[in-house]
Every structure is written in structure tokens, then in C-alpha cells.
Scaffold this active site. Structure first.
Site, PDB file in Angstrom:
ATOM      1  N   GLY A 220       0.816  -1.206   0.000  1.00 28.43           N
ATOM      2  CA  GLY A 220       0.000   0.000   0.000  1.00 28.43           C
ATOM      3  C   GLY A 220       0.849   1.255   0.000  1.00 28.43           C
ATOM      4  O   GLY A 220       1.977   1.261  -0.502  1.00 28.43           O
ATOM      5  N   ALA A 224       0.940   4.814   4.987  1.00 30.78           N
ATOM      6  CA  ALA A 224       0.496   3.687   5.813  1.00 30.78           C
ATOM      7  C   ALA A 224       1.699   2.877   6.301  1.00 30.78           C
ATOM      8  O   ALA A 224       1.731   2.439   7.459  1.00 30.78           O
ATOM      9  CB  ALA A 224      -0.456   2.801   5.024  1.00 30.78           C
ATOM     10  N   GLU A 243       5.573  -3.381   1.232  1.00 34.87           N
ATOM     11  CA  GLU A 243       5.794  -3.049  -0.179  1.00 34.87           C
ATOM     12  C   GLU A 243       4.973  -1.810  -0.454  1.00 34.87           C
ATOM     13  O   GLU A 243       3.741  -1.859  -0.501  1.00 34.87           O
ATOM     14  CB  GLU A 243       5.383  -4.225  -1.075  1.00 34.87           C
ATOM     15  CG  GLU A 243       5.953  -4.144  -2.472  1.00 34.87           C
ATOM     16  CD  GLU A 243       5.109  -3.307  -3.407  1.00 34.87           C
ATOM     17  OE1 GLU A 243       5.504  -2.134  -3.666  1.00 34.87           O
ATOM     18  OE2 GLU A 243       4.077  -3.786  -3.861  1.00 34.87           O
ATOM     19  N   CYS A 277       2.170   0.778  -8.312  1.00 30.01           N
ATOM     20  CA  CYS A 277       3.231   1.427  -7.524  1.00 30.01           C
ATOM     21  C   CYS A 277       4.507   1.559  -8.329  1.00 30.01           C
ATOM     22  O   CYS A 277       5.366   2.386  -8.000  1.00 30.01           O
ATOM     23  CB  CYS A 277       3.474   0.657  -6.229  1.00 30.01           C
ATOM     24  SG  CYS A 277       3.816  -1.088  -6.463  1.00 30.01           S
TER      25      CYS A 277
END
Length: 483
Positions: A220, A224, A243, A277
């Protein structure tokens, strides 16, 4: 089917009702009660209870469960892929590929376990040195919305293979995908308590990480990830595998054909509507005619990309963002960014509020926030030399993915030595990653525990033993012993 799965039983959660909405149409496609605090505690307790028997199973029996799971995924590909497309808005060609990656993860994880962990022994003069790996225990898996099947699957499969048990909380944006994943494991006859599902938002995630878990496996945002680091600062017994995001650079230098370059840039920046990402967020080119040709070619190619529904008449390259809210935030972020607009990122007329067009912004000479905008917006920066290009590429707190597009091998060798990222590609999109390689990054992109092929590393811990089968008299080895 109810929204919570604990100890092999589907049940109605004690929390508030939640829904999942198709971002293409606004239609509600999933509605269930979420987990309450007691449900979360029960799920962890069930996983804890199931752990010893699951860990003690011969490895071949755990492999058999996972291979049955793979077969279920293959058999359900059409249904599962369509559900993913409805829930995320992604094109059907992309969600079918996601299901293929999920099924492929099983054999890749078995191979990785053997290579990275497993059991190894060597004979020595006075016994045997044996390296074994043992599972940690109860793993909490928090899944993301962009690949709601593939990414949590990449944690769950190696964890189960190692002998860990799992409590899985999908993203609140994609609960249906999480439910279907767990249904597939149930159909594969995973024993009760080995995999548990709790649905809900942040409050459910908070309740889960407050439990006595042994590991947190998370994909995420960097924000976070930073929160989880702080939360577990006084709990070193909990292994964290984070990750996270990236502000990924793509450098183009001595690359030749601008149209060929543009194809790589578009696939790096705009695939999955920019919701990977590893997407390129920053394009770095020479401040000359060749650089301007690349910018023009990217702008022209982006105009040709089909943006539309996954089940529309015309197959789309890009679907919507995950929600109307995400699109509104992305558009506001793009509007606030300094620079010269080459191609604006805008709402798409005639479609839901979650659809946006691919955007291109020249930020040369501008100071831009070092943040990940999770949307199809690419920033261009023109620089005077290749060393300046590398410096600009490294000017980020992130370090997930980076790429070089160049026909010069010497450029690549220099780039490879100087760039700081965990995934570094040459003449391929920044989003390209092999399942037989690790996936993870530096800085705010992770915590040095890459996933994919290296997931085996964080799913089990090493135990080193020095062993002899019988007691031998070693009095003679004791120095300084008095008669």
C-alpha cells in the site's frame, strides 16, 4: 455468502454494513456487514489454534493444498476476472492476466521456498551443520485495491507454504476480490483456521494489528507503511514486510526512434490508469530536439489510448480510477502542480466521475512535491546531461522502480551503478517485473524485505543447528582441565 470467514465458517460480521461499487457504473456489486472487534479477535485466535497442526504437516501436504488452489483459480478464471473488472474497472485483458499471475505464484513460491529457505545440511568433522526454516505463526495480510487478487496472493501463498496461518483483510475498496480469493482456498480444502477473512476499513485493520500477530504483510501507501513502522516500534517480535509506493523515474537518452520510446513511456506511466506502484511518474529527457521529439511522441500516443469501460464496445487501454473520490483527488492534485501542461489530465465526458484522461506536464525548472500521485499523470523534466538525468532520477525519498531507455550499453552500465531503486529496467517499462525475481524498493518504498520471489525470506526464520547422533566423550577437548 457472508462477509467474514473464521475457522472454516462463513458468518455475518458484527460491524457496520459496507458496499463495493463498480467505478464504471456506480452500481453496488457487494454488500455485507464488516467484521467487529470480536470477529477480528476470533479470526486471530482461530489462526493461532490452527498453526501448530498446519506447520507440522509434511511440506508435500501443504503443497498439495496450494496446487488444488491453483487449479481452482484456473477453473474460475473467467468468473473471477470479470468480478475483478467490475470491482476495479480494469480492462478484462488485464484482470485475466492478474488471474494468471495468481495461479503462477504457486509453483514460483514452491521453487523460491526450496532456493531461499527449506532445509540444507553439510557434514563436518564432529557432526552435521543443519539449516532449517520455521514459520513465524499468524500472519496478518492487508491487501491493496489496485491488484486485489495478485498482491495479497503474493503474500498468502508463500506464507501458507512456509507453514504460517493467515488473517486476511482486503482493501475496503475491493472486498469482493478478497472474498473470491478465500472462497478458492476454501474450495481447495485448506483446513479450518488456516486462512481467515475479515472485511472492513481502517478500524478493522487497526483491530487486526493490535492483536498478538507474528507478522504483518502489507502492500500500500508509504504513509500507511510509516504508520506501521511506528506502531510496531516496540514489538520487534512482529516481522514487517512493507511493499510501498514510488515516485519512479524513467530516463530517456540516446534512444533513437521517438515513437518506439513513446510506446515504452506510455506503458510505464499510464497502464492500470496509473494505479501501479511501479508506474513511471517522472520522465527525464535531454533538453534538446531529441528530448522534445520524445515529449511530442508521448503526447501524440497518449491521445490514441482508449479510455473506457472494461465491457465497452471498444477494448480499453485504461479504465477508471478506483472511485469518483480518487479521481477528484487526482484532478485536484494535478491542477495544483506547477509546470506547463502538455496534455491535461481531465474528466472524461460521457463516462462516470471515476474516469480521467492521461496527462502530461512539463515541470522543467519547477519544484514539485516528492509524492506519489496514484493516477495517469506523467511529469517531464528536461536536463542538460546524462549525469544530471541520473541526479534528477535519484532526487526522491522513494526507490521502488526506475528505468532507462537508451541504445547505448555504456549508458546502461553507468545508470545501473548510480541509480537507487529496487527494480531497474532497461528498454522495458518500469512496470515490468519477473515473477522469478524479488520486488521491492528503498527509502519510503519499503523496509528492505522485497516481495515476489523473496517473499519466502520473510515468511520463515532460519534455525541453525550443530548435531551429532550420539553422545561422544569430549573431555579431551576441554583445555586447562586439572587431573
Amino acid at each position: 455468502m457472508s462477509g467474514v470467514f473464521i475457522d472454516g465458517v462463513w458468518r455475518t460480521g458484527a460491524g457496520s454494513e459496507a458496499t463495493s461499487v463498480d467505478p464504471t457504473t456506480g452500481e453496488v456489486i457487494w454488500r455485507q456487514a464488516t467484521a467487529g472487534p470480536a470477529d477480528v479477535a476470533s479470526a486471530v485466535a482461530a489462526a493461532r489454534k490452527a498453526f501448530p497442526a498446519w506447520a507440522d504437516l509434511p511440506r508435500e501436504e501443504r503443497i498439495a493444498v496450494l496446487r488444488r488452489y491453483k487449479d481452482v483459480l484456473v477453473a474460475r478464471t473467467a468468473i473471477f476476472a470479470e468480478a475483478l473488472s467490475r470491482e476495479t474497472g480494469k480492462a478484462l485483458w488485464e484482470t485475466k492476466a492478474e488471474l494468471g499471475s495468481m495461479a503462477g505464484k504457486v509453483e514460483a513460491s514452491i521453487k523460491a521456498y526450496d532456493e531461499r529457505t527449506g532445509e540444507h545440511a553439510s557434514d563436518m568433522a564432529f557432526g552435521r551443520a543443519v539449516l532449517r526454516h520455521r514459520p513465524h505463526g499468524v500472519m496478518a495480510v492487508l491487501g491493496p485495491f489496485n491488484f486485489p487478487g495478485h498482491l495479497p496472493n503474493g503474500h498468502i501463498v508463500p506464507a501458507l507454504l512456509a507453514g504460517d496461518t493467515v488473517v486476511f483483510k482486503p482493501s475496503e475498496e475491493t472486498p469482493l476480490a478478497g472474498q473470491l480469493l478465500v472462497e478458492a482456498l476454501e474450495a481447495a480444502d485448506a483446513p479450518p483456521g488456516v486462512v481467515n477473512l475479515v472485511q472492513g476499513g481502517r478500524e478493522v485493520g487497526q483491530a487486526l494489528i493490535d492483536q498478538e500477530i507474528d507478522g504483518l504483510l502489507f502492500t500500500g501507501s508509504a504513509a500507511a507503511g510509516a504508520f506501521f513502522r511506528r506502531h510496531f516500534a516496540d514489538r520487534p517480535d512482529v516481522i514487517l514486510a512493507l511493499e510501498l509506493g514510488g515516485n519512479n523515474p524513467l530516463v530517456v537518452w540516446d534512444a533513437g526512434d521517438a515513437e518506439a520510446v513513446a510506446a515504452l513511456v506510455v506503458q510505464s506511466a499510464y497502464i492500470t490508469t496509473g494505479q501501479r506502484c511501479s508506474c513511471a511518474r517522472r520522465l527525464i529527457v535531454p533538453d534538446d530536439a531529441t528530448g522534445r521529439a520524445v515529449i511530442d511522441a508521448v503526447a501524440a500516443l497518449s491521445e490514441r489510448l482508449t479510455v473506457g469501460p472494461w465491457n465497452g464496445r471498444e477494448e480499453p487501454f485504461m479504465g477508471p480510477l478506483i472511485s469518483d473520490r480518487a479521481a477528484a483527488m487526482a484532478l485536484a492534485g494535478a491542477k495544483a502542480m506547477p509546470g506547463q501542461t502538455v496534455r491535461p489530465m481531465t474528466a472524461v465526458e460521457g463516462l462516470s466521475g471515476a474516469f480521467v484522461s492521461p496527462g502530461l506536464l512539463d515541470v522543467t525548472g519547477q519544484t514539485v512535491p516528492d509524492e506519489e500521485l496514484f493516477a495517469p499523470l506523467l511529469q517531464v523534466r528536461r536536463v542538460g546531461s546524462f549525469d544530471e538525468a541520473i541526479a534528477a532520477a535519484n532526487a526522491t525519498r522513494y526507490g521502488l522502480s526506475a528505468g532507462l531507455v537508451s541504445n547505448e550499453t555504456g549508458r546502461w552500465n553507468h545508470f545501473l551503478k548510480r541509480i537507487r531503486a529496487g527494480v531497474v529496467n532497461w528498454n522495458r517499462p518500469t512496470t515490468g517485473a519477473a515473477g522469478t525475481m524479488p520486488f521491492g524498493g528503498l527509502g519510503s518504498s519499503g523496509n528492505h524485505r522485497p516481495s515476489a520471489y523473496y517473499a519466502a525470506d520473510y515468511c520463515a526464520y532460519p534455525v541453525a543447528s550443530f548435531e551429532a547422533q550420539a553422545v561422544a566423550n569430549t573431555l579431551g577437548d576441554i583445555k586447562g582441565l586439572r587431573e
